[in-house]
Design a protein around this motif. Sequence first.
Motif, PDB file in Angstrom:
ATOM      1  N   ALA A  22       0.855  -1.188   0.000  1.00 33.34           N
ATOM      2  CA  ALA A  22       0.000   0.000   0.000  1.00 33.34           C
ATOM      3  C   ALA A  22       0.894   1.242   0.000  1.00 33.34           C
ATOM      4  CB  ALA A  22      -0.891  -0.009   1.243  1.00 33.34           C
ATOM      5  N   VAL A  26      -1.496   5.491   3.080  1.00 35.60           N
ATOM      6  CA  VAL A  26      -2.322   4.634   3.954  1.00 35.60           C
ATOM      7  C   VAL A  26      -1.755   4.672   5.370  1.00 35.60           C
ATOM      8  CG1 VAL A  26      -3.181   2.294   4.356  1.00 35.60           C
ATOM      9  CG2 VAL A  26      -2.950   3.146   2.032  1.00 35.60           C
ATOM     10  N   GLU A  27      -0.433   4.578   5.455  1.00 41.63           N
ATOM     11  CA  GLU A  27       0.210   4.620   6.778  1.00 41.63           C
ATOM     12  C   GLU A  27      -0.065   5.966   7.456  1.00 41.63           C
ATOM     13  OE1 GLU A  27       4.331   3.502   6.810  1.00 41.63           O
ATOM     14  OE2 GLU A  27       4.653   4.444   8.756  1.00 41.63           O
ATOM     15  N   ARG A  29      -2.623   7.930   6.978  1.00 36.83           N
ATOM     16  CA  ARG A  29      -4.035   7.982   7.407  1.00 36.83           C
ATOM     17  C   ARG A  29      -4.244   7.133   8.661  1.00 36.83           C
ATOM     18  NH1 ARG A  29      -6.146   7.687   1.542  1.00 36.83           N
ATOM     19  NH2 ARG A  29      -6.228   5.458   1.877  1.00 36.83           N
ATOM     20  N   LEU A  30      -3.602   5.966   8.683  1.00 32.67           N
ATOM     21  CA  LEU A  30      -3.741   5.087   9.849  1.00 32.67           C
ATOM     22  C   LEU A  30      -3.144   5.721  11.100  1.00 32.67           C
ATOM     23  CD1 LEU A  30      -3.067   1.473   8.559  1.00 32.67           C
ATOM     24  CD2 LEU A  30      -5.027   2.232   9.876  1.00 32.67           C
ATOM     25  N   PHE A  34      -5.098   6.536  14.399  1.00 29.95           N
ATOM     26  CA  PHE A  34      -4.618   5.938  15.655  1.00 29.95           C
ATOM     27  C   PHE A  34      -4.482   7.019  16.734  1.00 29.95           C
ATOM     28  CE2 PHE A  34      -1.442   4.449  18.621  1.00 29.95           C
ATOM     29  CZ  PHE A  34      -1.769   3.108  18.802  1.00 29.95           C
ATOM     30  N   ARG A  37      -7.813   8.369  17.886  1.00 30.21           N
ATOM     31  CA  ARG A  37      -8.497   7.399  18.738  1.00 30.21           C
ATOM     32  C   ARG A  37      -7.942   7.427  20.159  1.00 30.21           C
ATOM     33  NH1 ARG A  37      -9.951   1.182  17.703  1.00 30.21           N
ATOM     34  NH2 ARG A  37     -10.810   2.047  15.826  1.00 30.21           N
ATOM     35  N   HIS A  38      -6.622   7.492  20.269  1.00 33.09           N
ATOM     36  CA  HIS A  38      -6.018   7.392  21.603  1.00 33.09           C
ATOM     37  C   HIS A  38      -5.945   8.720  22.333  1.00 33.09           C
ATOM     38  CE1 HIS A  38      -5.172   3.158  21.746  1.00 33.09           C
ATOM     39  NE2 HIS A  38      -4.965   3.244  20.449  1.00 33.09           N
ATOM     40  N   LYS A  41      -9.178   9.154  24.325  1.00 31.20           N
ATOM     41  CA  LYS A  41      -9.363   8.244  25.453  1.00 31.20           C
ATOM     42  C   LYS A  41      -8.767   8.842  26.729  1.00 31.20           C
ATOM     43  CE  LYS A  41      -9.778   3.351  24.669  1.00 31.20           C
ATOM     44  NZ  LYS A  41      -9.051   2.143  24.359  1.00 31.20           N
TER      45      LYS A  41
ATOM     46  N   ALA B  11      -0.100  -1.912  21.164  1.00 33.19           N
ATOM     47  CA  ALA B  11      -0.812  -1.034  20.228  1.00 33.19           C
ATOM     48  C   ALA B  11      -2.186  -0.664  20.782  1.00 33.19           C
ATOM     49  CB  ALA B  11      -0.951  -1.723  18.871  1.00 33.19           C
ATOM     50  N   LYS B  12      -2.852  -1.644  21.392  1.00 31.88           N
ATOM     51  CA  LYS B  12      -4.179  -1.373  21.940  1.00 31.88           C
ATOM     52  C   LYS B  12      -4.124  -0.412  23.116  1.00 31.88           C
ATOM     53  CE  LYS B  12      -6.799  -5.391  20.509  1.00 31.88           C
ATOM     54  NZ  LYS B  12      -7.523  -6.580  20.917  1.00 31.88           N
ATOM     55  N   LYS B  13      -2.951  -0.388  23.767  1.00 36.70           N
ATOM     56  CA  LYS B  13      -2.790   0.539  24.895  1.00 36.70           C
ATOM     57  C   LYS B  13      -2.383   1.926  24.419  1.00 36.70           C
ATOM     58  CE  LYS B  13      -1.628  -2.851  28.420  1.00 36.70           C
ATOM     59  NZ  LYS B  13      -0.506  -3.527  29.080  1.00 36.70           N
ATOM     60  N   GLY B  14      -2.189   2.072  23.115  1.00 38.62           N
ATOM     61  CA  GLY B  14      -1.877   3.408  22.589  1.00 38.62           C
ATOM     62  C   GLY B  14      -0.449   3.575  22.109  1.00 38.62           C
ATOM     63  N   ASN B  15       0.305   2.478  22.005  1.00 34.53           N
ATOM     64  CA  ASN B  15       1.684   2.561  21.537  1.00 34.53           C
ATOM     65  C   ASN B  15       1.696   2.559  20.002  1.00 34.53           C
ATOM     66  OD1 ASN B  15       4.341   1.971  20.716  1.00 34.53           O
ATOM     67  ND2 ASN B  15       4.775   0.976  22.671  1.00 34.53           N
ATOM     68  N   GLU B  16       1.931   3.706  19.449  1.00 30.97           N
ATOM     69  CA  GLU B  16       1.846   3.845  17.990  1.00 30.97           C
ATOM     70  C   GLU B  16       2.980   3.094  17.290  1.00 30.97           C
ATOM     71  OE1 GLU B  16       1.634   7.871  16.622  1.00 30.97           O
ATOM     72  OE2 GLU B  16       1.492   7.261  14.537  1.00 30.97           O
ATOM     73  N   PHE B  19       2.057  -0.435  16.887  1.00 30.50           N
ATOM     74  CA  PHE B  19       1.018  -0.552  15.855  1.00 30.50           C
ATOM     75  C   PHE B  19       1.641  -0.483  14.455  1.00 30.50           C
ATOM     76  CE2 PHE B  19      -2.204   1.728  13.201  1.00 30.50           C
ATOM     77  CZ  PHE B  19      -3.082   0.677  13.082  1.00 30.50           C
ATOM     78  N   LEU B  20       2.557   0.460  14.273  1.00 29.48           N
ATOM     79  CA  LEU B  20       3.170   0.613  12.945  1.00 29.48           C
ATOM     80  C   LEU B  20       4.079  -0.571  12.615  1.00 29.48           C
ATOM     81  CD1 LEU B  20       3.892   4.448  12.801  1.00 29.48           C
ATOM     82  CD2 LEU B  20       2.084   3.161  11.672  1.00 29.48           C
ATOM     83  N   TYR B  23       1.853  -3.092  11.357  1.00 30.35           N
ATOM     84  CA  TYR B  23       1.398  -2.664  10.021  1.00 30.35           C
ATOM     85  C   TYR B  23       2.459  -2.989   8.971  1.00 30.35           C
ATOM     86  CZ  TYR B  23       0.240   0.437   6.159  1.00 30.35           C
ATOM     87  OH  TYR B  23      -0.027   0.920   4.902  1.00 30.35           O
ATOM     88  N   HIS B  24       3.710  -2.646   9.253  1.00 28.04           N
ATOM     89  CA  HIS B  24       4.767  -2.887   8.267  1.00 28.04           C
ATOM     90  C   HIS B  24       4.972  -4.378   8.007  1.00 28.04           C
ATOM     91  CE1 HIS B  24       6.313   1.341   9.318  1.00 28.04           C
ATOM     92  NE2 HIS B  24       5.652   1.363   8.180  1.00 28.04           N
ATOM     93  N   GLN B  27       1.055  -5.447   6.181  1.00 27.29           N
ATOM     94  CA  GLN B  27       0.225  -4.726   5.215  1.00 27.29           C
ATOM     95  C   GLN B  27       0.393  -5.255   3.796  1.00 27.29           C
ATOM     96  OE1 GLN B  27       1.123  -2.282   2.772  1.00 27.29           O
ATOM     97  NE2 GLN B  27       3.295  -1.997   3.178  1.00 27.29           N
ATOM     98  N   GLN B  49      -6.608  -0.184   5.300  1.00 20.50           N
ATOM     99  CA  GLN B  49      -6.853   0.774   6.383  1.00 20.50           C
ATOM    100  C   GLN B  49      -7.933   0.253   7.337  1.00 20.50           C
ATOM    101  OE1 GLN B  49      -7.284   4.804   4.997  1.00 20.50           O
ATOM    102  NE2 GLN B  49      -8.421   5.398   6.811  1.00 20.50           N
ATOM    103  N   PHE B  52      -6.699  -2.767   9.533  1.00 21.57           N
ATOM    104  CA  PHE B  52      -5.796  -2.441  10.642  1.00 21.57           C
ATOM    105  C   PHE B  52      -6.482  -1.630  11.730  1.00 21.57           C
ATOM    106  CE2 PHE B  52      -2.663  -4.081   7.798  1.00 21.57           C
ATOM    107  CZ  PHE B  52      -1.738  -4.645   8.648  1.00 21.57           C
ATOM    108  N   LEU B  53      -7.471  -0.857  11.358  1.00 25.96           N
ATOM    109  CA  LEU B  53      -8.229  -0.145  12.400  1.00 25.96           C
ATOM    110  C   LEU B  53      -9.091  -1.137  13.185  1.00 25.96           C
ATOM    111  CD1 LEU B  53      -9.301   3.215  10.721  1.00 25.96           C
ATOM    112  CD2 LEU B  53      -7.667   2.877  12.563  1.00 25.96           C
ATOM    113  N   LEU B  56      -7.532  -2.991  16.116  1.00 24.12           N
ATOM    114  CA  LEU B  56      -7.420  -2.323  17.421  1.00 24.12           C
ATOM    115  C   LEU B  56      -8.682  -2.459  18.269  1.00 24.12           C
ATOM    116  CD1 LEU B  56      -5.727   0.987  16.281  1.00 24.12           C
ATOM    117  CD2 LEU B  56      -4.657  -0.923  17.454  1.00 24.12           C
TER     118      LEU B  56
END
Lengths: 142, 177
Positions: A22, A26-27, A29-30, A34, A37-38, A41, B11-16, B19-20, B23-24, B27, B49, B52-53, B56
């Motif tokens: 991609a 895309v990265e 936008r993600l 992200f 979203r956080h 919270k 990632a779910k706790k907010g660590n970008e 998450f990336l 993704y890498h 994807q 997109q 990956f959203l 989470l």
Amino acid sequence: MNEDIDLIDKMRRLASALPREASPRVEQRLSAAFRARHSRKAPIWLYAAAACALLLLGLSFIYKRQSAPPADFVYNASGFVALPYSQSGVPVESLVVIRVAVTPSQLSSMGVAVPAVASSARVKADVLVGQDGVARAVRLVE
Amino acid sequence: MKSEFELLKLAKKGNEAAFLKLYHRHQGPVFRFALHMSGQVETAEEIVQDVFLALLSANGFDAASGSLQGYLIGAARNMLRSRMRHAWRFMEAEPATLGCELLDALSKEQELHDLRVAILSLPPNYREVVALCDLEGLDYAQAATHLGCPLGTVRSRLHRARAILAAKMQKRVGCTA
């Protein structure tokens, strides 16, 4: 069989000719999604603190209810009934009795059992007042 | 090196960064699967997109039930199906329905372009196995796991899909000769 191999070979060539990943947008936008979203919270400790505060509030309310004297508690042998929530911090040194005329509903709200009378009628009651001016107990006269 | 499950927890706790990293790692296969299925780069990127959203969200991937890549491909498959429930039939590859980027990239190799059109004209069930086995190079077992169907089903669908493709390509040769 050879046709299959030829076809598979073409498909591999096709796969390598197509984009493999991609695009970077895309990265981007993600990442933006992200962060959005956080950032919305609230931290989890905030929820925990709010929950603890509510719990403490509830417990203190229950404790207060339990520590209040029961409505039918007899203050002394002369028929006085302790008034709910009237526990003064000041120890009783002297008491005066004041006679009052109150409606049955007022009397029952003080925790005294009222005989069946018309709601507009007034009944006589003695109120026990401490030296600090706080009413401590009430007694039905009639 | 952190496991995928640990990265996902972070990632779910907010660590970008975690998450990336996920993704890498994943994807590419998700994008290619979506591209092979939809024929459009834009749609494939939207699917990536969304997948990956969705990862989470609270009740997403369960490490006990399989690989993360399998989960992501499965999610992409479901999204493609729901998105194109009414469009599947129309994806039976009119060249005009292909993305312009694809046409540009493939215009120099007419044969590959025709093959691409033929693949997109396959029924979705056949197209999936071609995408995973022939275009992505997965073995039958991996494809069966990703698609949630028995190995024999993958094998028979692939056999049938290849036969259809071979016939279409043969027809093309007949036309051009």
